[in-house]
Design a protein around this motif. Structure first.
Motif, PDB file in Angstrom:
ATOM      1  N   MET A  91       0.839  -1.203   0.000  1.00 45.24           N
ATOM      2  CA  MET A  91       0.000   0.000   0.000  1.00 45.24           C
ATOM      3  C   MET A  91       0.873   1.253   0.000  1.00 45.24           C
ATOM      4  SD  MET A  91      -2.794  -1.090   2.848  1.00 45.24           S
ATOM      5  CE  MET A  91      -3.732   0.440   2.793  1.00 45.24           C
ATOM      6  N   ASN A  92       0.228   2.364  -0.323  1.00 46.77           N
ATOM      7  CA  ASN A  92       0.862   3.657  -0.195  1.00 46.77           C
ATOM      8  C   ASN A  92       1.096   3.918   1.300  1.00 46.77           C
ATOM      9  OD1 ASN A  92       1.123   6.469   0.204  1.00 46.77           O
ATOM     10  ND2 ASN A  92       0.183   6.819  -1.821  1.00 46.77           N
ATOM     11  N   MET A  93       2.321   4.361   1.664  1.00 44.57           N
ATOM     12  CA  MET A  93       2.662   4.488   3.085  1.00 44.57           C
ATOM     13  C   MET A  93       1.963   5.668   3.782  1.00 44.57           C
ATOM     14  SD  MET A  93       4.373   2.029   4.266  1.00 44.57           S
ATOM     15  CE  MET A  93       3.611   0.872   3.184  1.00 44.57           C
ATOM     16  N   ASP A  94       1.203   6.470   3.005  1.00 43.52           N
ATOM     17  CA  ASP A  94       0.441   7.564   3.640  1.00 43.52           C
ATOM     18  C   ASP A  94      -0.454   7.038   4.754  1.00 43.52           C
ATOM     19  OD1 ASP A  94       1.601   9.213   1.901  1.00 43.52           O
ATOM     20  OD2 ASP A  94      -0.204   9.642   0.683  1.00 43.52           O
ATOM     21  N   ILE A  95      -0.945   5.823   4.562  1.00 45.14           N
ATOM     22  CA  ILE A  95      -1.871   5.271   5.550  1.00 45.14           C
ATOM     23  C   ILE A  95      -1.170   5.128   6.916  1.00 45.14           C
ATOM     24  CG2 ILE A  95      -1.455   2.842   4.849  1.00 45.14           C
ATOM     25  CD1 ILE A  95      -4.800   4.197   6.118  1.00 45.14           C
ATOM     26  N   VAL A  96       0.117   4.824   6.882  1.00 45.03           N
ATOM     27  CA  VAL A  96       0.845   4.670   8.152  1.00 45.03           C
ATOM     28  C   VAL A  96       1.002   6.040   8.821  1.00 45.03           C
ATOM     29  CG1 VAL A  96       2.932   3.743   9.229  1.00 45.03           C
ATOM     30  CG2 VAL A  96       2.048   2.699   7.138  1.00 45.03           C
ATOM     31  N   THR A  97       1.231   7.069   7.998  1.00 41.33           N
ATOM     32  CA  THR A  97       1.319   8.428   8.549  1.00 41.33           C
ATOM     33  C   THR A  97      -0.011   8.798   9.203  1.00 41.33           C
ATOM     34  OG1 THR A  97       2.680   8.863   6.604  1.00 41.33           O
ATOM     35  CG2 THR A  97       2.057  10.767   7.928  1.00 41.33           C
ATOM     36  N   VAL A  98      -1.097   8.457   8.527  1.00 40.35           N
ATOM     37  CA  VAL A  98      -2.430   8.771   9.064  1.00 40.35           C
ATOM     38  C   VAL A  98      -2.615   8.073  10.421  1.00 40.35           C
ATOM     39  CG1 VAL A  98      -4.923   8.350   8.700  1.00 40.35           C
ATOM     40  CG2 VAL A  98      -3.483   9.146   6.799  1.00 40.35           C
ATOM     41  N   ILE A  99      -2.199   6.814  10.487  1.00 38.23           N
ATOM     42  CA  ILE A  99      -2.403   6.037  11.722  1.00 38.23           C
ATOM     43  C   ILE A  99      -1.544   6.604  12.861  1.00 38.23           C
ATOM     44  CG2 ILE A  99      -2.034   3.750  12.769  1.00 38.23           C
ATOM     45  CD1 ILE A  99      -2.942   2.566  10.011  1.00 38.23           C
ATOM     46  N   GLU A 100      -0.307   6.912  12.558  1.00 38.82           N
ATOM     47  CA  GLU A 100       0.557   7.456  13.618  1.00 38.82           C
ATOM     48  C   GLU A 100       0.005   8.805  14.108  1.00 38.82           C
ATOM     49  OE1 GLU A 100       4.759   7.329  12.935  1.00 38.82           O
ATOM     50  OE2 GLU A 100       5.159   8.507  14.742  1.00 38.82           O
ATOM     51  N   ALA A 101      -0.422   9.645  13.176  1.00 37.19           N
ATOM     52  CA  ALA A 101      -0.957  10.957  13.566  1.00 37.19           C
ATOM     53  C   ALA A 101      -2.207  10.774  14.430  1.00 37.19           C
ATOM     54  CB  ALA A 101      -1.284  11.767  12.312  1.00 37.19           C
TER      55      ALA A 101
END
Ligand code: ASP
Length: 469
Positions: A91-101
């Motif tokens: 997946m696009n790693m943006d999702i991990v940024t969203v989760i951490e935020a």
């Protein structure tokens, strides 16, 4: 529309999530999908919900500098769980940024307080914070699955429980759905996308995150199934079927293809962990069938839970369950049966102490109250005993601890001659002393109170009697 729920083991890693998505896409009616937080990948692994609880506990100690570091480490471990899934799913790693935020935002609410509608910022309490953190597991799991499906070009959508109207009582860690939620949630019928709905939590009327008790994603699925009037509530887990007894006690127990709601309710009460105890209440009222299925073997028909079973005559007993962790208060008073209001006064003492009781089997001059240990501390127990003795002027009051409840369950079995005698015979042959039998008004079960140490033997003896002929 079918409501489909996937448990933590089905979300534990990328391979399982792929499987989940292929199950969803296999059937166009599977449009409302409830997901749990990622569960254990192997027996010694930790569920994301437990990791979040640890994070919350550590964060609440952050005045201590060593805990700040600890809580940051714990946060990273959680982000890592999601990151490894996202990487494997390409997946696009943006999702991990969203989760951490998202996780950091939850922690910040604890640190800085929450702004309310009146504009005032108020601190959030320990229990409020704990629920906010626990809910992050399911919430981010749903965002991840929705984003994965969208990445595959599917019309999928993450649904926020607040927007959808999942409004719960403000009982942190033990919430119940409020009746007006059903009407609002019914509007999900108008949504044409595959909806990914996080399980386990909702919002109080004043906007706080509140969770059901542990395992509560089952309840979310049931509430949604009732609200949208689903044709079936499919609950995907990691077993092919529900069995007549606990597979950890009985080798290869008999799979049971159909249970009634009433049978399942009694079994889950006494320790069947297949479904959360409160799941069936919602679907039972609407008569929506529940189908328990295996994510790893979706072709298997699984077990159905329905209103009525056709084979009650040929199959009088469908399950045996046992659960420890009870104690009893035994009260005797000469001429108790003639004393108007005795039972009410006795139960009032429990009510005053905020204790719920399970059953009250009684004789002419005696009554026994069965209580779960976890619902009554030792201190309250002693106070109740004193009050019963002093206020009700009884002849004796005693406490019996380490009690297990064994349930023999089957709709209509009480109309059959000999079921109770076969059960007591089997228990006596196994050397199990029965301290209480309660058939009560239930048409569905016979309940035995026994010593906790005998509980495995009791289940084995009953299983042999009713299923190994
Ligand atoms: N994740 C929550 C728990 O571990 C709820 C659930 O899985 O149903 O209890």
């Amino acid at each position: 529309m079918k409501v489909v729920k996937f448990g933590g083991s089905s979300l534990a890693d990328a391979a399982h999530i792929k499987q989940v998505c292929s199950i969803i896409l296999e059937d166009r009616q599977r449009r409302l999908v409830v997901v749990s937080a990622p569960g254990k990948r192997f027996p010694e692994d930790t569920k994301v919900t437990d990791m979040l609880i640890e994070l919350a506990n550590k964060y609440m100690e952050t005045e201590n500098p060593s805990y700040q570091e600890e809580s940051e480490k714990q946060l990273q471990l959680i982000v890592e769980r999601y990151r490894s899934i996202a990487v494997e799913l390409e997946m696009n790693m943006d999702i991990v940024t969203v989760i951490e935020a998202d996780l950091r935002k939850r922690l910040a609410l604890r640190k800085n307080g929450k702004r309310h509608d009146d504009g005032i910022v108020r601190e959030i309490s320990d229990e409020q914070f704990m629920d906010l953190m626990k809910a992050a597991g399911e919430d981010n799991s749903a965002k991840l699955v929705a984003s994965y499906l969208i990445g595959l070009g599917i019309n999928a959508q993450y649904i926020n429980p607040k927007d959808a109207g999942m409004i719960l009582s403000k009982e942190y860690g033990n919430a119940r759905v409020l009746p007006h939620s059903y009407e609002t949630l019914n509007k999900l019928n108008d949504n044409g996308n595959i909806m990914i709905f996080p399980g386990f939590f909702g919002y109080s009327s004043d906007g706080d995150v509140v969770t059901f008790s542990r395992g509560g994603s089952d309840v979310t699925g049931a509430v949604l199934a009732a609200a949208v009037k689903a044709s079936v509530y499919e609950n995907f887990t990691d077993v092919d079927s529900v069995y007549a007894a606990n597979p950890n006690i009985i080798d290869n127990p008999k799979p049971i293809p159909v249970f009634t709601y009433a049978e399942m309710r009694e079994l889950s009460y006494a320790g069947f962990t297949v479904l959360h105890e409160e799941t069936l209440e919602q679907v039972y009222k609407m008569g929506i069938p529940v189908n328990i299925k295996n994510t790893n073997n979706p072709k298997a028909p699984g077990t159905f839970i329905v209103n009525e079973r056709m084979d009650t005559d040929s199959v009088p007993v469908v399950g045996i369950a046992a659960d420890g962790g009870f104690f009893t208060i035994n009260v005797t008073k000469y001429m108790m049966n003639r004393e108007i209001g005795f039972g009410r006064r006795l139960l009032h003492i429990l009510e005053d102490e905020g204790v719920s009781y399970e059953h009250t089997p009684s004789g002419i001059d005696s009554i026994c109250v069965i209580i779960r240990n976890k619902n009554c501390s030792v201190e309250i127990r002693n106070r109740i005993i004193r009050k019963i003795y002093n206020d009700l002027k009884v002849d004796s009051v005693s406490l019996h601890e380490n009690i297990a409840i064994v349930m023999l369950v089957g709709q209509g079995m009480l109309k059959r001659i000999g079921v109770a005698s076969r059960a007591t015979g089997a228990l006596s042959k196994a050397g199990v002393n029965i301290s209480m039998i309660n058939q009560g008004s239930s048409e569905v079960s016979i309940m035995f109170g026994i010593d906790e140490k005998d509980s495995l033997n009791a289940v084995k003896a009953l299983y042999q009697e009713f299923f190994e002929e």
